[in-house]
Write a protein that holds these residues in place. Sequence first.
Motif, PDB file in Angstrom:
ATOM      1  N   VAL A  82       7.861 -11.625  13.159  1.00 52.01           N
ATOM      2  CA  VAL A  82       7.604 -11.437  11.722  1.00 52.01           C
ATOM      3  C   VAL A  82       6.125 -11.138  11.522  1.00 52.01           C
ATOM      4  CG1 VAL A  82       9.550 -12.790  10.900  1.00 52.01           C
ATOM      5  CG2 VAL A  82       7.388 -13.936  11.405  1.00 52.01           C
ATOM      6  N   GLN A  83       5.861 -10.237  10.594  1.00 48.46           N
ATOM      7  CA  GLN A  83       4.504  -9.758  10.349  1.00 48.46           C
ATOM      8  C   GLN A  83       3.999 -10.227   8.989  1.00 48.46           C
ATOM      9  OE1 GLN A  83       2.808  -7.608  12.723  1.00 48.46           O
ATOM     10  NE2 GLN A  83       4.537  -8.337  13.944  1.00 48.46           N
ATOM     11  N   MET A  84       2.697 -10.365   8.885  1.00 53.55           N
ATOM     12  CA  MET A  84       2.081 -10.627   7.589  1.00 53.55           C
ATOM     13  C   MET A  84       2.252  -9.414   6.677  1.00 53.55           C
ATOM     14  SD  MET A  84       0.682 -13.680   7.785  1.00 53.55           S
ATOM     15  CE  MET A  84      -0.574 -13.694   6.501  1.00 53.55           C
ATOM     16  N   GLN A  85       2.189  -9.651   5.380  1.00 53.75           N
ATOM     17  CA  GLN A  85       2.256  -8.557   4.416  1.00 53.75           C
ATOM     18  C   GLN A  85       0.892  -8.246   3.811  1.00 53.75           C
ATOM     19  OE1 GLN A  85       5.662  -9.998   1.902  1.00 53.75           O
ATOM     20  NE2 GLN A  85       6.550  -8.025   2.415  1.00 53.75           N
ATOM     21  N   GLY A 219      17.810 -10.625  -1.266  1.00 58.46           N
ATOM     22  CA  GLY A 219      17.377  -9.326  -0.766  1.00 58.46           C
ATOM     23  C   GLY A 219      15.881  -9.151  -0.696  1.00 58.46           C
ATOM     24  N   GLY A 220      15.130 -10.255  -0.612  1.00 56.31           N
ATOM     25  CA  GLY A 220      13.686 -10.169  -0.476  1.00 56.31           C
ATOM     26  C   GLY A 220      13.247 -10.214   0.979  1.00 56.31           C
ATOM     27  N   PRO A 251      11.827  -1.845  -1.225  1.00 55.35           N
ATOM     28  CA  PRO A 251      10.622  -2.073  -0.421  1.00 55.35           C
ATOM     29  C   PRO A 251       9.500  -2.709  -1.226  1.00 55.35           C
ATOM     30  CG  PRO A 251      10.707   0.211  -1.112  1.00 55.35           C
ATOM     31  CD  PRO A 251      11.987  -0.422  -1.593  1.00 55.35           C
ATOM     32  N   LEU A 252       8.643  -3.404  -0.513  1.00 55.94           N
ATOM     33  CA  LEU A 252       7.413  -3.907  -1.116  1.00 55.94           C
ATOM     34  C   LEU A 252       6.588  -2.730  -1.618  1.00 55.94           C
ATOM     35  CD1 LEU A 252       5.526  -6.508  -1.380  1.00 55.94           C
ATOM     36  CD2 LEU A 252       4.425  -5.650   0.693  1.00 55.94           C
ATOM     37  N   ASP A 253       6.167  -2.796  -2.855  1.00 51.77           N
ATOM     38  CA  ASP A 253       5.330  -1.726  -3.409  1.00 51.77           C
ATOM     39  C   ASP A 253       3.872  -2.083  -3.141  1.00 51.77           C
ATOM     40  OD1 ASP A 253       4.070   0.263  -4.789  1.00 51.77           O
ATOM     41  OD2 ASP A 253       5.172  -0.001  -6.661  1.00 51.77           O
ATOM     42  N   ASP A 254       3.356  -1.560  -2.026  1.00 51.75           N
ATOM     43  CA  ASP A 254       1.955  -1.838  -1.674  1.00 51.75           C
ATOM     44  C   ASP A 254       1.151  -0.549  -1.617  1.00 51.75           C
ATOM     45  OD1 ASP A 254       3.107  -0.822   0.595  1.00 51.75           O
ATOM     46  OD2 ASP A 254       2.390  -2.370   1.949  1.00 51.75           O
ATOM     47  N   SER A 293       8.955  -5.471   3.373  1.00 54.31           N
ATOM     48  CA  SER A 293       8.077  -4.543   4.082  1.00 54.31           C
ATOM     49  C   SER A 293       8.884  -3.336   4.569  1.00 54.31           C
ATOM     50  CB  SER A 293       7.425  -5.228   5.286  1.00 54.31           C
ATOM     51  OG  SER A 293       6.612  -6.301   4.877  1.00 54.31           O
ATOM     52  N   ALA A 294       8.359  -2.135   4.340  1.00 59.19           N
ATOM     53  CA  ALA A 294       9.068  -0.915   4.724  1.00 59.19           C
ATOM     54  C   ALA A 294       9.367  -0.896   6.221  1.00 59.19           C
ATOM     55  CB  ALA A 294       8.247   0.312   4.316  1.00 59.19           C
ATOM     56  N   SER A 295       8.426  -1.394   7.024  1.00 58.21           N
ATOM     57  CA  SER A 295       8.642  -1.406   8.478  1.00 58.21           C
ATOM     58  C   SER A 295       9.816  -2.297   8.863  1.00 58.21           C
ATOM     59  CB  SER A 295       7.369  -1.867   9.196  1.00 58.21           C
ATOM     60  OG  SER A 295       7.006  -3.180   8.773  1.00 58.21           O
ATOM     61  N   LEU A 296      10.022  -3.394   8.123  1.00 59.17           N
ATOM     62  CA  LEU A 296      11.142  -4.289   8.410  1.00 59.17           C
ATOM     63  C   LEU A 296      12.467  -3.642   8.013  1.00 59.17           C
ATOM     64  CD1 LEU A 296      12.296  -6.960   9.372  1.00 59.17           C
ATOM     65  CD2 LEU A 296      11.749  -7.948   7.128  1.00 59.17           C
ATOM     66  N   LEU A 297      12.488  -2.973   6.869  1.00 60.95           N
ATOM     67  CA  LEU A 297      13.704  -2.254   6.468  1.00 60.95           C
ATOM     68  C   LEU A 297      14.063  -1.195   7.508  1.00 60.95           C
ATOM     69  CD1 LEU A 297      13.106  -1.823   2.627  1.00 60.95           C
ATOM     70  CD2 LEU A 297      14.732  -3.361   3.736  1.00 60.95           C
ATOM     71  N   GLU A 298      13.064  -0.495   8.005  1.00 59.16           N
ATOM     72  CA  GLU A 298      13.317   0.508   9.044  1.00 59.16           C
ATOM     73  C   GLU A 298      13.871  -0.148  10.313  1.00 59.16           C
ATOM     74  OE1 GLU A 298       9.607   2.451   9.578  1.00 59.16           O
ATOM     75  OE2 GLU A 298       9.717   3.577   7.693  1.00 59.16           O
TER      76      GLU A 298
END
Length: 469
Positions: A82-85, A219-220, A251-254, A293-298
């Motif tokens: 798991v990665q930080m956001q 779904g978070g 996705p997280l809007d960052d 996080s977009a990378s996690l969804l991918e």
Amino acid sequence: MTTHPMSSPHPGTPDPTAPPTGEVLDVVGIGIGPSNLSLAALLAGAERTAGPGAPGGDGVRAVFLDRAERFTWHAGLMLPDVQMQVHYLKDLVTPVDPTSPYSFPAFLVENKRFYRLLVTGRSKVPRREFEQYCQWAAERVPNLRFGVDVRAVDWDGELFTVETGEGTYRARNVVTGTGLDPKLPACATGFEPHRVFHASQVLAQPRDFTGLRVAVVGGGQSGAEVVHHLLSTPDRPAAVLWGTSRDNLLPLDDTPFVDELFVPNYSTYFHGLPAARRAALVERQRMASDGVSASLLEAIYQRLYDLEELDGLDRPCRVLLGHRLTSVTDAAGALRTGWLAGDGSGLTEDVDVVICATGYRHDLPAPLHRLRELLVPGGELAVRADFSLEWRGPEQNRVYVQNAARHRFGVADPNLSLLAWRSATIANSLLGFERYDTGAVRAALDWVGHPAADADPDHDVPMAVLGHR
């Protein structure tokens, strides 16, 4: 990782972290998570840099208490990979005190990781590394005491009394940083904890999901992390049912301009808005902090592709979009889950385990319950600009809250992005002067008021205009 014993007071100086002796402290911190660890580090930094006789030179007599035996952070959700956001420079101290010995760069240098991390190209590090950093800092920051259970805080008419398992501390101020309590849907309570539990408890005990049917609710980010773990672990479940009331896995809007919700300027602006406007904005800006996080969804999508198309599995994970969990009942050894869609239709699914990634409860921190009548006469925590609570006691005595003011400071409050800024604001208030610069920073957007903000909470304000500088 190199370790050193915790800092100790100067010879001949009473140790403010020792068990209570009747001495009055300036502040007692309750809970040692990242928030109060940040505050303790900044208070230590204020004393370190002030000369004798200078403001802050004598420091703030403080002690920070936690029932845990050592620093841990979301241990039950410390899943592999798991990665930080948030960027690693948004650490305990760097945004307000970049020369602090408790910074993430100092941690990297001491542990010979600085160059290697840069070579990875990461701006967001694994969550395990941030925990390692906080553990490293907790071994160095003075005035921390682990293994002390705080039972209650009271007001005796002159001072706060902090009741612990080893005696009572007396202090002019208190600051809570105890985190939030996990929240389960009402229909998911009362079951055996190995069958229905909150996502924060996934790793709290050994679990074997092999061959089981597992429902994940939410779904978070946490729900997505749990699903990815279930699909990747050697003891993979026979089937995963992932349900969310959201219309999609968002996705997280960052993106850059949205990220300016996480600078001090916006939180200061937000604090001055009327309550209805603040509530509307928190809801509309939810995906700036609660998205995945977009990378996690991918990674999840790619994992599903591999399991289905390469390994030939039939739907290892079903996703229920726009469905809210409404019931959980025992059914011949299984758990029958009921789901309600937005159009009013429903369905039931039998599973063996339900994991609820359903967030946390924002309420008065438990140690402050005895003060409730002094703090929340109107029912909602009224948080001042210095993160102290409005209350019926003397102005010079304050109750500060960490990570408990999303309704007053916006979506950034529970996020690590403004961790150091919030702690610096509290430190300045305790010190009685501005040791740390917590004012406006250079930014692309200026948040400005608009008459409609008071009149219509659904109006498209506040306005953000390009900064003038």
